[in-house]
Scaffold this motif. Sequence first.
Motif, PDB file in Angstrom:
ATOM      1  N   HIS A  59       0.884  -1.134  -0.166  1.00 49.49           N
ATOM      2  CA  HIS A  59      -0.077   0.038   0.150  1.00 49.49           C
ATOM      3  C   HIS A  59       0.770   1.065  -0.049  1.00 49.49           C
ATOM      4  O   HIS A  59       0.563   2.208  -0.844  1.00 49.49           O
ATOM      5  N   GLN A  60       1.919   1.152   1.030  1.00 48.80           N
ATOM      6  CA  GLN A  60       2.872   2.425   0.990  1.00 48.80           C
ATOM      7  C   GLN A  60       3.502   2.479  -0.557  1.00 48.80           C
ATOM      8  O   GLN A  60       3.937   3.828  -0.791  1.00 48.80           O
ATOM      9  N   ALA A  61       3.796   1.652  -0.999  1.00 49.66           N
ATOM     10  CA  ALA A  61       4.622   1.742  -2.425  1.00 49.66           C
ATOM     11  C   ALA A  61       3.795   2.250  -3.572  1.00 49.66           C
ATOM     12  O   ALA A  61       4.125   2.348  -4.487  1.00 49.66           O
ATOM     13  N   GLY A  62       2.211   2.207  -3.127  1.00 48.60           N
ATOM     14  CA  GLY A  62       1.394   2.568  -4.069  1.00 48.60           C
ATOM     15  C   GLY A  62       0.650   1.484  -4.966  1.00 48.60           C
ATOM     16  O   GLY A  62      -0.119   1.831  -6.090  1.00 48.60           O
ATOM     17  N   TYR A  63       1.072   0.121  -4.411  1.00 53.95           N
ATOM     18  CA  TYR A  63       0.188  -1.050  -5.383  1.00 53.95           C
ATOM     19  C   TYR A  63      -1.266  -1.178  -5.087  1.00 53.95           C
ATOM     20  O   TYR A  63      -1.612  -1.097  -3.826  1.00 53.95           O
ATOM     21  N   THR A  64      -2.055  -1.108  -5.880  1.00 55.89           N
ATOM     22  CA  THR A  64      -3.431  -1.382  -5.648  1.00 55.89           C
ATOM     23  C   THR A  64      -3.982  -2.841  -6.025  1.00 55.89           C
ATOM     24  O   THR A  64      -5.101  -3.180  -5.831  1.00 55.89           O
ATOM     25  N   ARG A  65      -3.193  -3.540  -7.137  1.00 56.43           N
ATOM     26  CA  ARG A  65      -3.646  -4.831  -7.496  1.00 56.43           C
ATOM     27  C   ARG A  65      -2.523  -5.912  -7.122  1.00 56.43           C
ATOM     28  O   ARG A  65      -1.283  -5.623  -7.858  1.00 56.43           O
ATOM     29  N   ALA A  66      -2.563  -6.909  -6.507  1.00 57.33           N
ATOM     30  CA  ALA A  66      -1.585  -7.946  -6.358  1.00 57.33           C
ATOM     31  C   ALA A  66      -2.055  -9.415  -6.511  1.00 57.33           C
ATOM     32  O   ALA A  66      -3.262  -9.711  -6.414  1.00 57.33           O
ATOM     33  N   ALA A  67      -1.281 -10.196  -6.845  1.00 57.65           N
ATOM     34  CA  ALA A  67      -1.293 -11.559  -7.032  1.00 57.65           C
ATOM     35  C   ALA A  67      -0.886 -12.378  -5.890  1.00 57.65           C
ATOM     36  O   ALA A  67       0.441 -11.880  -5.341  1.00 57.65           O
TER      37      ALA A  67
END
Length: 138
Positions: A6-14
Amino acid sequence: MALWAHQAGYTRAAAVFGNDAGAQSDVPTLASAFTKLGGTVVYNKPFALDQSSYRSEVESILAAHPQVIFTEVDPQTGATFLSELQQLHGLLPVIGTEVSLQAPWLKAVNGAHQESARRHDALVRCPFTGSQRDCDYQ
């Protein structure tokens, strides 16, 4: 892991976790936390460990368009999976559990994709220590 992503700006994860009980015990909490932070887990299927190929899994993951991969798999599985991901698409950022910072895992993964490690395409982040390391480990 969820907070780090989240802090790195990712919103879509596998979620790429082995089908063993230890790895699978982390997934519900991770998925719940990432979702509460506004993220979406776009792929979450247990990986059978030590297979000779993960091509179909890689294709399914790529079809879901993740920005980052959460992982806990054994060294052989990690090496095979990331090698095939590299061949089919190129590597994505990886946020791994403490397993991904152990020497056997790093050595196996490094051996599987030396060229990518030299170009610094592969990124492993450790949410437990906050360290950021490429996969160019000796």
